[in-house]
Design an enzyme around this catalytic site. Sequence first.
Site, PDB file in Angstrom:
ATOM      1  N   HIS A  87      51.105  13.576  56.407  1.00  0.00           N
ATOM      2  CA  HIS A  87      49.662  13.804  56.501  1.00  0.00           C
ATOM      3  C   HIS A  87      49.380  15.244  56.067  1.00  0.00           C
ATOM      4  O   HIS A  87      49.872  16.190  56.684  1.00  0.00           O
ATOM      5  CB  HIS A  87      49.171  13.558  57.931  1.00  0.00           C
ATOM      6  CG  HIS A  87      49.236  12.098  58.312  1.00  0.00           C
ATOM      7  ND1 HIS A  87      49.611  11.663  59.558  1.00  0.00           N
ATOM      8  CD2 HIS A  87      48.958  10.990  57.568  1.00  0.00           C
ATOM      9  CE1 HIS A  87      49.558  10.324  59.566  1.00  0.00           C
ATOM     10  NE2 HIS A  87      49.166   9.905  58.377  1.00  0.00           N
ATOM     11  N   GLU A 103      48.256  18.367  58.283  1.00  0.00           N
ATOM     12  CA  GLU A 103      49.042  18.753  59.461  1.00  0.00           C
ATOM     13  C   GLU A 103      49.994  19.882  59.052  1.00  0.00           C
ATOM     14  O   GLU A 103      51.210  19.704  58.919  1.00  0.00           O
ATOM     15  CB  GLU A 103      49.772  17.514  60.011  1.00  0.00           C
ATOM     16  CG  GLU A 103      48.756  16.474  60.496  1.00  0.00           C
ATOM     17  CD  GLU A 103      49.331  15.090  60.805  1.00  0.00           C
ATOM     18  OE1 GLU A 103      48.544  14.191  61.153  1.00  0.00           O
ATOM     19  OE2 GLU A 103      50.557  14.902  60.690  1.00  0.00           O
ATOM     20  N   HIS A 112      54.798  15.433  62.610  1.00  0.00           N
ATOM     21  CA  HIS A 112      53.337  15.327  62.543  1.00  0.00           C
ATOM     22  C   HIS A 112      52.714  16.311  63.526  1.00  0.00           C
ATOM     23  O   HIS A 112      53.390  17.035  64.225  1.00  0.00           O
ATOM     24  CB  HIS A 112      52.889  13.910  62.950  1.00  0.00           C
ATOM     25  CG  HIS A 112      53.204  12.824  61.968  1.00  0.00           C
ATOM     26  ND1 HIS A 112      52.257  12.251  61.172  1.00  0.00           N
ATOM     27  CD2 HIS A 112      54.380  12.183  61.693  1.00  0.00           C
ATOM     28  CE1 HIS A 112      52.816  11.311  60.429  1.00  0.00           C
ATOM     29  NE2 HIS A 112      54.099  11.249  60.718  1.00  0.00           N
ATOM     30  N   GLU A 131      55.289  14.773  67.212  1.00  0.00           N
ATOM     31  CA  GLU A 131      53.890  15.184  67.086  1.00  0.00           C
ATOM     32  C   GLU A 131      53.766  16.562  67.718  1.00  0.00           C
ATOM     33  O   GLU A 131      53.779  16.704  68.944  1.00  0.00           O
ATOM     34  CB  GLU A 131      52.976  14.192  67.833  1.00  0.00           C
ATOM     35  CG  GLU A 131      52.692  12.907  67.089  1.00  0.00           C
ATOM     36  CD  GLU A 131      51.556  13.058  66.055  1.00  0.00           C
ATOM     37  OE1 GLU A 131      50.919  14.128  66.011  1.00  0.00           O
ATOM     38  OE2 GLU A 131      51.327  12.082  65.310  1.00  0.00           O
TER      39      GLU A 131
HETATM   40 ZN   LIG Z   1      50.224  12.688  61.196  1.00  0.00          ZN
END
Ligand SMILES: [Zn+2]
Length: 275
Positions: A64, A67, A175, A224
């Site tokens: 992504h 990020e 992430h 994350e």
């Molecule tokens: Zn992500």
Amino acid sequence: MSVDRACERLGQRLQSVDPNDCRRAGFHLGDGASRWHQALLYRDFPARGDVFQPRRVLLIGGIHGDEFSSVSMVFQWMRKLEQERIQPFYWRVIPSANPDGLFANPATRENLAGVDLNRNFPSADWNQRALSYWRSRTGSDKRRFPGKSSMSEPETRWLVSQIESFKPDAIVSVHAPYGVLDYDGPLRPPERFGYLRLQPLGVYPGSLGNYAGVDRKLPVITLELPNAGSMPTAAQSQRIWSDMLNWLARNLPRERPPLYERLDDEVWLNQPRDP
Ligand SMILES: [Zn+2]
């Protein structure tokens, strides 16, 4: 697009990346490029020390594009990999899997075609569920568009080809900003790495965890980080890293499955074709 140019752009976008260090680091250009013809880079860190058949780990940042910390974190961990004298794993590192999203102004989660790459992997349920899930469960959220078909995006096709060619025993994908640890795959999940605690985020049609973890039975760790725009402290990042290495060392099977595949091939080749 060259490694030099990609490093220059990464340095412009991220304070944490020194373009000169990046140029000298020994990145390879993947075959293929993003939709916007940006380079897809990877770097290999063979095991160091007395390691027979090292287990392989694929480390991915920035699927992504918005990020930032996920790319910076992977660059920081590459510096650790450069320095460690004993390293039991063979790492392949893809620090920025969605350069179009990262370099867009402003940066975007999706790639240039507006596809969420982490919904574009060819999971078994993609054809049946990806688009209906997107419409009904996300309200057709543009940031989560899975594409018109699985593997429609060059970045996704390249990541899948990396999995095919590198044959990892585990995948780590970084992430932000949920501040948790997620896991898909065949082993018992890790409970925590540093301050990131296990909290399953769900399995989505077309996600890497669904495709590689559920369908292909590879352990897929999703980290994350708690903030997309700023990094964990050095102590926190070290703690996540060392907990992760310990978990991988304890939980990945000692022998690589491809070794068995090779043995099987040999056995098969020695069988008479027409018994
Ligand atoms: Zn992500």
